[in-house]
Write an enzyme that holds these catalytic residues in place. Sequence first.
Site, PDB file in Angstrom:
ATOM      1  N   SER A   1      35.370  39.108  29.140  1.00 12.42           N
ATOM      2  CA  SER A   1      36.182  38.106  28.462  1.00 12.42           C
ATOM      3  C   SER A   1      35.953  38.168  26.942  1.00 12.42           C
ATOM      4  O   SER A   1      36.205  39.205  26.339  1.00 12.42           O
ATOM      5  CB  SER A   1      35.874  36.727  29.057  1.00 12.42           C
ATOM      6  OG  SER A   1      36.862  35.790  28.719  1.00 12.42           O
TER       7      SER A   1
ATOM      8  N   ASP B   1      44.432  37.365  37.417  1.00 15.38           N
ATOM      9  CA  ASP B   1      43.654  36.663  36.389  1.00 15.38           C
ATOM     10  C   ASP B   1      44.461  35.454  35.910  1.00 15.38           C
ATOM     11  O   ASP B   1      45.580  35.610  35.414  1.00 15.38           O
ATOM     12  CB  ASP B   1      43.354  37.609  35.221  1.00 15.38           C
ATOM     13  CG  ASP B   1      42.333  37.035  34.257  1.00 15.38           C
ATOM     14  OD1 ASP B   1      42.488  35.874  33.831  1.00 15.38           O
ATOM     15  OD2 ASP B   1      41.381  37.756  33.921  1.00 15.38           O
TER      16      ASP B   1
ATOM     17  N   HIS C   1      39.287  35.858  37.242  1.00 13.10           N
ATOM     18  CA  HIS C   1      38.779  36.222  35.912  1.00 13.10           C
ATOM     19  C   HIS C   1      37.387  36.840  36.006  1.00 13.10           C
ATOM     20  O   HIS C   1      36.635  36.844  35.034  1.00 13.10           O
ATOM     21  CB  HIS C   1      38.750  34.980  35.021  1.00 13.10           C
ATOM     22  CG  HIS C   1      38.596  35.276  33.555  1.00 13.10           C
ATOM     23  ND1 HIS C   1      39.453  36.087  32.841  1.00 13.10           N
ATOM     24  CD2 HIS C   1      37.657  34.850  32.652  1.00 13.10           C
ATOM     25  CE1 HIS C   1      39.064  36.149  31.585  1.00 13.10           C
ATOM     26  NE2 HIS C   1      37.980  35.413  31.438  1.00 13.10           N
TER      27      HIS C   1
END
Length: 299
Positions: free
Chosen positions: A80, A149, A178
């Site tokens: 991320s 996601d 995610h």
Amino acid sequence: MKVPTPTVIICPGNGCSNIRQSNWYGIIYEKLIEKNIPCICKDFPDPLHARRDRWVPFMRSVAEESSPGDPSNVILVGHSSGAQAALRYTELYPVHGVVLVSATYSDLGDAHERMSGYYPQGDTNPYLFQDMLTNCKRECWYQFHSDDDPFIPLYEAEKIRDGLGLSSTYNMLSGRSHFFDYFDELETGKYSGLGISRWVDARMKTTQQHLDALLAVEGDKFDRFAQSVKTLRRKQNVQTHSQSATFEWIKTSRELSQLEHNMTQQLERMQNDVGLISSSRTQEQLELDALSLVIGLKD
């Protein structure tokens, strides 16, 4: 001479004030350590905002601490916001490899993400993909994304993939959201063959084979020049040189200069073929590496 194992640095997503208790970071850390793969999994500063001007310098300091002789001998595993930091870090510094998990191209209109400083804004702050590929070979980039996601649409990940020119090392998995949970593909390469452990083992084996072959071929030459170095040092210690001794000193110096040139070329070829020596190393550093090999300063 043993090839040093690269150190894996875990770069977390934002909001992780205790990285080892967050998502899968502590799990992958333990698994890599069990396999004798060095791994750094420590809290990052500014965890909520994950600002670029805080994270990239911090990652550099971690790389320098974990691999002081060659801070490029690291693998960045970014998730991320950590993936964005890994991208921007590699614009500036060479690394052994990069693993991107849930990377995005844009800030997706989120003001908080925009403040982090990672994302292009129109024509400003573009991704420098060519610099990234200069500092890390294309085959040493790995990317994971999930088809569901909830935060980052697939097309965002594909823009990163296309910018880096990835194909076989881009891995889209189904139903992983995610990537909040540990996924086996990251470490072992189950199903995908892209696991960190397998990757490190394969790269280390290939690099060691290249190095062993080089040393086997060049061994006699190393011995001859090592003796020349010793001879040169003895002559340098003589207080009074005869004319012939001075001539031999000059001759040996020329041989030594030729040795530096030959070994620098060899090391540069290894850099290009294997990635053993960082592309950022200066000519002087390469020559010192060559001399160290010759006179036995390196194991």
